[in-house]
Design a protein around this motif. Structure first.
Motif, PDB file in Angstrom:
ATOM      1  N   SER A 121       0.824  -1.193   0.000  1.00  0.00           N
ATOM      2  CA  SER A 121       0.000   0.000   0.000  1.00  0.00           C
ATOM      3  C   SER A 121       0.856   1.239   0.000  1.00  0.00           C
ATOM      4  O   SER A 121       2.017   1.207   0.363  1.00  0.00           O
ATOM      5  N   LEU A 122       0.234   2.357  -0.419  1.00  0.00           N
ATOM      6  CA  LEU A 122       0.972   3.612  -0.500  1.00  0.00           C
ATOM      7  C   LEU A 122       0.012   4.773  -0.350  1.00  0.00           C
ATOM      8  O   LEU A 122      -1.005   4.826  -1.006  1.00  0.00           O
ATOM      9  N   VAL A 132      -5.149  10.613  -6.967  1.00  0.00           N
ATOM     10  CA  VAL A 132      -4.015   9.696  -7.027  1.00  0.00           C
ATOM     11  C   VAL A 132      -2.864  10.446  -7.686  1.00  0.00           C
ATOM     12  O   VAL A 132      -3.032  11.040  -8.754  1.00  0.00           O
ATOM     13  N   ASP A 141       2.180   7.876  -6.050  1.00  0.00           N
ATOM     14  CA  ASP A 141       1.321   6.739  -5.729  1.00  0.00           C
ATOM     15  C   ASP A 141       1.450   5.652  -6.794  1.00  0.00           C
ATOM     16  O   ASP A 141       1.495   4.463  -6.486  1.00  0.00           O
ATOM     17  N   VAL A 142       1.494   6.074  -8.036  1.00  0.00           N
ATOM     18  CA  VAL A 142       1.425   5.140  -9.164  1.00  0.00           C
ATOM     19  C   VAL A 142       2.772   4.488  -9.455  1.00  0.00           C
ATOM     20  O   VAL A 142       2.836   3.293  -9.787  1.00  0.00           O
ATOM     21  N   TYR A 166       3.718   0.970  -8.397  1.00  0.00           N
ATOM     22  CA  TYR A 166       2.978  -0.169  -8.929  1.00  0.00           C
ATOM     23  C   TYR A 166       3.204  -0.388 -10.417  1.00  0.00           C
ATOM     24  O   TYR A 166       2.615  -1.292 -11.000  1.00  0.00           O
ATOM     25  N   ALA A 186      -2.987   1.542  -7.150  1.00  0.00           N
ATOM     26  CA  ALA A 186      -2.615   2.563  -6.162  1.00  0.00           C
ATOM     27  C   ALA A 186      -3.835   3.187  -5.504  1.00  0.00           C
ATOM     28  O   ALA A 186      -3.801   3.558  -4.322  1.00  0.00           O
ATOM     29  N   GLN A 221      -4.978   1.765  -2.173  1.00  0.00           N
ATOM     30  CA  GLN A 221      -4.204   2.201  -1.019  1.00  0.00           C
ATOM     31  C   GLN A 221      -4.504   3.643  -0.634  1.00  0.00           C
ATOM     32  O   GLN A 221      -4.560   3.984   0.552  1.00  0.00           O
ATOM     33  N   TYR A 249       5.691   4.482   1.848  1.00  0.00           N
ATOM     34  CA  TYR A 249       5.094   3.206   1.427  1.00  0.00           C
ATOM     35  C   TYR A 249       4.811   2.323   2.656  1.00  0.00           C
ATOM     36  O   TYR A 249       3.727   1.764   2.814  1.00  0.00           O
TER      37      TYR A 249
END
Length: 401
Positions: free
Chosen positions: A22-23, A46, A50-51, A54, A100, A103, A163
């Motif tokens: 998760s973030l 987002v 965040d992205v 992932y 993302a 999370q 994170y």
């Protein structure tokens, strides 16, 4: 272009976390909003940071879809378009943004519920980072901690700390919801609770495998392994790298054989042994290649004591995930500025193949010797041909005289 993405940081984080990765980060300078999301009337943003985390995971998950669509490609072309008009790079970015968002939704919920991290949480995060630093800063790893961070999608150590902060928050949110009947009812409305104990659910899956159902399909549907997204093709590991029960079960299987239920501290496993693949390792392979390696896929049904509370926490997490899957997404132009792949690699160099010989010329030259002389079968060692006939003619002339 085709590259092998480092996933060791993601894998290490997954094993340390209670729930999947998760973030939660807030937008700031150099970290633009890349998507706006609406979940049941709640809006949140987002960001690029965040992205990024992932992108490797999304790339790996979509790689099979790429080669199914373009089976003739030897290397991945990230700008190649699919039928819907999206490039492969764009598909990866959108998939990473959707992951993302789960999370970020947890982070938004934590703020709404007044949940924050304690000093003990911060200390645990620092310990996790130091553990990763020691595992990656070794003589046999030429990249080291900083470069591995970049390969895994983290801009710097602070990014990694955020994170892990989010993983702690997710655990606190789940506990708070499960312990509050009103919140539990609100978040799980319409969600299906897990039925039966972990042992019962794992046993039911094993029966389906023994009846002939596809192992990989059942794994992708039911496994609760946090590392599955990063290692969908299974794990390759050496001695003492897995819990003892898992390693022993793998050792006892033949390639392609499936175990019974294997109980570990993580829950119940159903293991299928596969050929080892060094690209699926959580560490660099030995430089000399001389080491014992095992390959295994597994279906994990988690069980931390089999309590009803644990089952409800999984139900709540699944409910969060479903809400985001049903959410409205508005992807912004800044999404396309996220590099895919994260670390650009040059395409393989062109290989100059030797010219194909002219078959017609070869046929004409069949009678030539190594020196390029043709029709000289009758020549002697000195290169003189038909000398015997000439000598005979001279002798005949002498006789006539």
């Amino acid at each position: 272009m085709k590259k092998r993405v480092s996933k060791r940081i993601i894998a290490i984080a997954a094993t340390a976390a209670m729930i999947a990765a998760s973030l939660v980060l807030t937008g700031c300078g150099g970290n633009p909003t890349v998507a706006r999301v609406t979940v049941n009337g709640t809006n949140f943003n987002v960001t690029a940071d965040d992205v990024r985390v992932y992108v490797p995971q999304a790339e790996h998950a979509l790689m099979m879809e790429y080669f199914n669509e373009f089976p003739g490609d030897a290397f991945v072309d990230y700008e190649r378009e699919f039928e819907d008009g999206r490039t492969f790079a764009r598909m990866i970015r959108e998939e990473a943004a959707r992951t993302a968002a789960i999370q970020v939704f947890f982070g938004q919920t934590a703020r709404d519920m007044g949940i924050s991290l304690s000093r003990e949480d911060r200390d645990m995060v620092n310990q996790q980072i130091e553990m990763i630093r020691m595992q990656l800063n070794t003589p046999d790893n030429p990249r080291g901690f900083v470069e591995e961070l970049e390969l895994a999608g983290f801009r710097n150590e602070r990014h990694l700390a955020n994170y892990f902060d989010a993983q702690q928050l997710i655990g606190h949110v789940l506990e708070a919801i499960v312990d509050n009947p009103e919140e539990l009812a609100r978040f799980t409305e319409g969600a299906e609770a897990e039925e039966g104990s972990a042992n019962e659910r794992a046993s039911a899956i094993l029966e389906r495998i023994n009846a002939g159902e596809d192992f990989v399909e059942l794994m992708n549907t039911y496994s609760e392994d946090p590392g599955l997204a990063s290692f969908p093709d299974g794990y390759t590991f050496g001695p003492f790298e897995m819990v003892p029960e898992f390693e022993q079960a793998t050792r006892e299987l033949a390639i392609g054989e499936v175990s019974g239920l294997v109980r570990t501290t993580h829950g119940y496993h159903i293991v299928m042994r596969i050929e080892p693949d060094i690209t699926q390792m959580m560490r660099p392979p030995a430089e000399d290649g001389d080491e014992e390696l095992f390959g295994a896929m597994h279906i994990l049904i988690q069980d931390a004591g089999g309590s009803e509370r644990d089952a409800m926490m999984h139900t709540v997490f699944d409910a969060f995930q479903q809400k985001v899957e049903d959410a409205e997404f508005e992807f912004l132009g800044a999404l396309d500025n996220i590099p895919v792949p994260l670390i650009p690699v040059d395409p393989p160099p062109d290989v100059d193949l030797p010219p194909v010989p002219d078959l017609e010329e070869d046929e004409d030259d069949d009678d030539e010797d190594e020196n390029g002389n043709g029709d000289d079968d009758d020549e002697d060692e000195n290169g003189n041909g038909d000398d015997e006939d000439e000598d005979e003619d001279e002798e005949d002339d002498e006789d006539d005289e």
